[in-house]
Design a protein around this motif. Structure first.
Motif, short mmCIF file in Angstrom:
data_model
loop_
_atom_site.label_atom_id
_atom_site.label_comp_id
_atom_site.label_asym_id
_atom_site.label_seq_id
_atom_site.Cartn_x
_atom_site.Cartn_y
_atom_site.Cartn_z
N LEU A 1 37.99 40.63 40.38
CA LEU A 1 37.39 39.85 39.43
C LEU A 1 36.48 38.33 40.29
O LEU A 1 35.29 37.47 39.50
N SER A 2 36.92 38.10 40.98
CA SER A 2 35.73 37.41 41.88
C SER A 2 34.24 38.04 41.89
O SER A 2 33.65 37.67 41.55
N ALA B 1 41.21 45.76 36.76
CA ALA B 1 42.18 44.40 35.64
C ALA B 1 43.12 45.89 34.38
O ALA B 1 44.43 45.51 34.95
N GLN B 2 42.39 46.58 34.31
CA GLN B 2 43.42 48.12 33.43
C GLN B 2 44.71 49.03 34.53
O GLN B 2 45.94 48.26 33.76
N ALA B 3 44.18 48.95 35.36
CA ALA B 3 44.99 49.21 36.36
C ALA B 3 45.93 48.52 36.91
O ALA B 3 46.81 48.39 36.97
N ALA B 4 45.72 47.07 37.10
CA ALA B 4 46.93 46.18 37.50
C ALA B 4 48.21 46.10 36.33
O ALA B 4 48.71 46.09 36.63
N ALA C 1 46.82 49.40 40.12
CA ALA C 1 46.31 48.57 41.34
C ALA C 1 46.85 47.60 42.22
O ALA C 1 47.88 47.07 41.63
N ASP C 2 45.87 47.44 43.47
CA ASP C 2 47.29 46.52 44.16
C ASP C 2 46.00 45.00 43.66
O ASP C 2 45.12 44.34 43.10
N PRO C 3 46.60 44.08 43.75
CA PRO C 3 46.72 42.50 43.32
C PRO C 3 45.62 42.04 44.16
O PRO C 3 45.17 41.24 43.24
N ALA D 1 26.25 45.07 35.11
CA ALA D 1 27.22 46.26 33.83
C ALA D 1 28.42 47.04 34.81
O ALA D 1 29.65 46.79 34.56
N GLN D 2 28.15 47.50 36.00
CA GLN D 2 28.50 48.79 37.04
C GLN D 2 30.44 47.65 37.51
O GLN D 2 31.36 47.64 37.63
N VAL D 3 28.86 46.38 38.55
CA VAL D 3 30.16 45.37 38.63
C VAL D 3 31.68 44.98 36.99
O VAL D 3 32.40 44.96 37.66
N LEU D 4 31.08 44.86 36.27
CA LEU D 4 31.82 43.66 35.02
C LEU D 4 33.00 45.42 34.55
O LEU D 4 34.25 45.36 34.43
N ASP D 5 32.50 46.79 34.37
CA ASP D 5 33.13 48.25 34.52
C ASP D 5 34.73 48.58 35.82
O ASP D 5 34.86 48.13 35.51
N ARG D 6 33.95 47.76 36.83
CA ARG D 6 34.96 48.02 38.20
C ARG D 6 35.82 46.76 37.90
O ARG D 6 36.97 46.93 37.97
N ALA D 7 35.36 45.95 37.17
CA ALA D 7 36.34 44.25 36.71
C ALA D 7 37.64 45.34 36.21
O ALA D 7 38.62 44.71 36.34
N ASP D 8 36.86 45.87 34.39
CA ASP D 8 37.72 46.10 33.61
C ASP D 8 38.34 46.91 33.83
O ASP D 8 40.11 46.86 34.09
#
Length: 97
Positions: A68-69, A51-54, A59-61, A41-48
């Motif tokens: 995402l990886s 992604a929102q920051a990007a 956020a840096d690309p 859940a933490q990994v998915l939250d960080r990715a989300d």
């Protein structure tokens, strides 16, 4: 035959405490599964969040690609674990009773 049975009974009695689970021990399957779910859940939250920051340009690309990886790897791992659990369950169902 009497000596062999007695020896087997004593050996079993000596080995039994080793195989009995310790209720006071930390860990176990439930604890491991809970930690796995929390990390997933933490990994998915960080990715989300990344992604929102990007999308807003905050956020840096490269951070987005890394997040995402990491999320993709977590999902693939969860699917592999699920497949192994289902496979084990089906194998148990095939066992003769």
């Amino acid at each position: 035959m009497e000596i062999s049975a007695s020896l087997a009974a004593r050996s079993y009695g000596a080995a039994r405490p080793v195989t009995t689970p310790d209720p006071q021990a930390e860990g176990g399957a439930a604890s491991t599964a809970m930690r796995f779910a929390e990390n997933f859940a933490q990994v998915l939250d960080r990715a989300d969040t990344t992604a929102q920051a990007a999308m807003t340009g905050d956020a840096d690309p490269h951070a987005l690609v890394a997040a995402l990886s990491e999320a993709q790897m977590a999902v693939e791992t969860a699917v592999a674990v699920r497949d192994k659990v289902v496979e084990a369950y089906l194998e148990i169902l095939r066992m003769p009773v």
